[in-house]
Design an enzyme around this catalytic site. Sequence first.
Site, PDB file in Angstrom:
ATOM      1  N   ASP B  91       0.852  -1.186   0.000  1.00  0.00           N
ATOM      2  CA  ASP B  91       0.000   0.000   0.000  1.00  0.00           C
ATOM      3  C   ASP B  91       0.890   1.239   0.000  1.00  0.00           C
ATOM      4  O   ASP B  91       2.109   1.147   0.100  1.00  0.00           O
ATOM      5  CB  ASP B  91      -0.943  -0.018   1.200  1.00  0.00           C
ATOM      6  CG  ASP B  91      -0.201   0.049   2.526  1.00  0.00           C
ATOM      7  OD1 ASP B  91      -0.872   0.131   3.560  1.00  0.00           O
ATOM      8  OD2 ASP B  91       1.046  -0.014   2.523  1.00  0.00           O
ATOM      9  N   ASP B 232      -8.729  -7.289   0.210  1.00  0.00           N
ATOM     10  CA  ASP B 232      -7.782  -7.558   1.296  1.00  0.00           C
ATOM     11  C   ASP B 232      -8.482  -7.233   2.602  1.00  0.00           C
ATOM     12  O   ASP B 232      -9.348  -6.364   2.628  1.00  0.00           O
ATOM     13  CB  ASP B 232      -6.526  -6.677   1.182  1.00  0.00           C
ATOM     14  CG  ASP B 232      -6.724  -5.305   1.791  1.00  0.00           C
ATOM     15  OD1 ASP B 232      -7.234  -4.426   1.069  1.00  0.00           O
ATOM     16  OD2 ASP B 232      -6.435  -5.120   2.987  1.00  0.00           O
ATOM     17  N   CYS B 270     -15.186 -28.344   5.732  1.00  0.00           N
ATOM     18  CA  CYS B 270     -13.894 -27.750   5.383  1.00  0.00           C
ATOM     19  C   CYS B 270     -12.827 -28.818   5.261  1.00  0.00           C
ATOM     20  O   CYS B 270     -12.736 -29.717   6.107  1.00  0.00           O
ATOM     21  CB  CYS B 270     -13.502 -26.727   6.455  1.00  0.00           C
ATOM     22  SG  CYS B 270     -11.919 -25.920   6.138  1.00  0.00           S
ATOM     23  N   CYS B 272      -9.514 -28.298   5.317  1.00  0.00           N
ATOM     24  CA  CYS B 272      -8.197 -27.856   5.776  1.00  0.00           C
ATOM     25  C   CYS B 272      -7.658 -28.775   6.853  1.00  0.00           C
ATOM     26  O   CYS B 272      -8.391 -29.525   7.497  1.00  0.00           O
ATOM     27  CB  CYS B 272      -8.234 -26.410   6.275  1.00  0.00           C
ATOM     28  SG  CYS B 272      -8.758 -26.200   7.991  1.00  0.00           S
ATOM     29  N   CYS B 275      -9.463 -28.600  10.326  1.00  0.00           N
ATOM     30  CA  CYS B 275     -10.780 -29.233  10.429  1.00  0.00           C
ATOM     31  C   CYS B 275     -10.698 -30.744  10.253  1.00  0.00           C
ATOM     32  O   CYS B 275     -11.526 -31.479  10.762  1.00  0.00           O
ATOM     33  CB  CYS B 275     -11.737 -28.612   9.418  1.00  0.00           C
ATOM     34  SG  CYS B 275     -12.112 -26.898   9.837  1.00  0.00           S
ATOM     35  N   HIS B 300      -6.965 -21.995   9.473  1.00  0.00           N
ATOM     36  CA  HIS B 300      -8.315 -22.341   9.014  1.00  0.00           C
ATOM     37  C   HIS B 300      -9.012 -21.143   8.377  1.00  0.00           C
ATOM     38  O   HIS B 300      -9.603 -21.254   7.303  1.00  0.00           O
ATOM     39  CB  HIS B 300      -9.181 -22.874  10.158  1.00  0.00           C
ATOM     40  CG  HIS B 300     -10.638 -22.867   9.815  1.00  0.00           C
ATOM     41  ND1 HIS B 300     -11.239 -23.816   9.005  1.00  0.00           N
ATOM     42  CD2 HIS B 300     -11.613 -21.964  10.106  1.00  0.00           C
ATOM     43  CE1 HIS B 300     -12.510 -23.519   8.835  1.00  0.00           C
ATOM     44  NE2 HIS B 300     -12.774 -22.402   9.492  1.00  0.00           N
TER      45      HIS B 300
END
Lengths: 397, 334
Positions: B91, B232, B270, B272, B275, B300
């Site tokens: 930024d 973002d 999920c 991931c 999980c 997660h």
Amino acid sequence: MKFAVKALSSGKARAGVVHLGSCPSSIETPCLLLSTRKGLPIFISPDLLSSLPSPDSNLLQFSPLHFSEGPSPKTISSIGGLHQMVGLHEYGFAAVARDSIQCLPECGSTNKTGASFETPCGRRLIKPVEYMEMITSMKPNLWATLADEVPAWANNKRNKTSVDRTVKWLDECIARSPAGGAVFGSIVGGSNIEERKRCAQEVAVRNVSGYWIGGFGLGESMEERPSLLNAVTDNLPKDWPRMICGLGLPEEVLQGVAAGVDLFDSAYIYHLTIGGFALTFPLDRTEKIDYNYQLSDQGSDRTKINLRATVYRKDATPIVEDCCCYTCQNHTKAYINHLLNVHEMLAQILLEIHNTHHYLGFFRSIREAIKEGCFEQFQKKFVQSRREHLAADVVSV
Amino acid sequence: MALRFEVLGRFNRARAAQLTLPHFACQTPLFMPVGTQGTIKGLTTDQLEEIGCQIILGNTYHLALRPTSELIDELGGLHKFMNWPRALLTDSGGFQMVSLLHLADITEKGVTFQNRIGADIIMALDDVVRTTITGPRIEEAMYRTLRWVDRCIAAHKRPHEQNLFGIVQGGLDPVLRYAIGGLAGGEDKDSFWRVVAQCTAALPEDKPRYVMGVGYPLDIVVCSALGADMYDCVYPTRTARFGTALVPEGVLKLKHNAMVNDTRPIDPTCACMVCKNYTRAYIHCLVTKDAMGSQLLSYHNLYYMLQFPKGDVPEWVCNAMDVAGIDISSCCSS
């Protein structure tokens, strides 16, 4: 659990092999038990654990007291035990009430009903019944019985009481022993040779699969330690494994190995990591001592470097040049220096990975020295070279 | 030109595109985690790659302070410094500045810092003003932002390696590339979406649109439907550190006592690592007490944010929309 001694060196130091049900491979001893908090390393996430050398890094230690605020033993049982709960099915877990980092024995509050510990959740008194309830629900591969550990300066009366209590609790724990899981009988005795001997002899006749040696790293000096260790190991059968708590520094580990200890925990890695230090001492046993070494940077004593030091701000090299740990393969000293300056957790993650990797390498060189029959020389040379570097540094300043 | 933007599929105003940057070819719509100080809190670059992160955002102000943009330049740029092989966005540094006079000073400096840091996308300095404000301040911000963008363009030393994004503030005049700023500051949702809709309608089709600071999963879905491509937000990682997990139904507060003995995973749908391996009960005992708790929840939450905008719509949603007479068959996996 199966254990066998494979080689001896200098009389007592032994190289062996331990096999635990959940681990696919056998683990060679002397070996390091990695410290965990609630079953997972303090900083290294489970998916990064596999980047550490295997099977060396497959033995983890935890304290049941980590779970004193939940989940309850009932919940842990319904999940299926600790291995299941932390998703590390192919790892071996050792349960010991004392964890040299955060669950420290508080002998002043220990009484005949239970052992007291200082924990992050405050002071906790744990009774043999409660302890065994936790052990039963967690199903560790091996576990130490509840012990009453006293510091080196405890008076004789208190010390004697601790031995009597520890043996009594050992019997109570064994009586509630769950099926599966190897029980390690706890041995205490403070800094009194006779009490150490007495305790070892008492425990040696009990029906246990191994021995946990407690009460070290609680104020005894480097000089008095070897005789206290020998007072224990000389009175234990040779065929069963010996585990110890509280010997963290390399020189202390070497003392333990010399006395015939097989399994070690260590808080050294944790303290280095949170201090921003990275281990750099040479692991190559054939390295010649360099007398021309100059202390050119701050915070380096040839055994570890202080990555907060400004001298590393632009250092684009890894911590140790030919180290194959995740940290050294991917990151530079400059980046870790930056992470430490801005208080980012990634610094500790990367440092714990490197320091664990390095210390596991140290244990590997110990095993090699024993198998080659030259452990005594290895120990002497190691201790000497560290002292010489310090001496050289003093002169050059 | 240091980027290529190719729209591959459409659904009314929404677009799925390929954004080819110097360090990585990205699929949009995409979410960018915020790595303020050259790291996403508690996660390694390996883990970020694994969960599908394409672009990471760095804060120029923080990096200019520590370790300084000169040092990053000397060590080969931010990609090399943090060992991130994919794309980076920095930024302008303006958001963290306070004094207006100081802002005027750093216009070109901000670009210089960003040139040294070496991100794929760099942001022009904008005069940030809330969309809820009325009166001459808005117009002032719009003109000042345009003047500053011109100064940024003039100061940009690496146009072939880094892409300068202009920020739309208060007005709609097009510049090089487009970011929509000044939102995500607490204005009401009804105003928020209207501004986004207005901007996306007026901005050229063939350039990526980045809605800064957004945000909540629902906001991202709405903005994508209106034609935005990039987002973002610190939300997923920040809320993780407070013990909150993102789930399809909204949020799950792992700190809550109800979680103490809950043996279900955070989100059964999920895929991931968290999980698949951990129960709510275990995560509960970690959160707010152990670093590992933040790490696992951040992992997660980012996985959730990075996987869902790809359009992996669960079958039950496709079926429901079918009955509702809404055709989302192009989003459903076959």
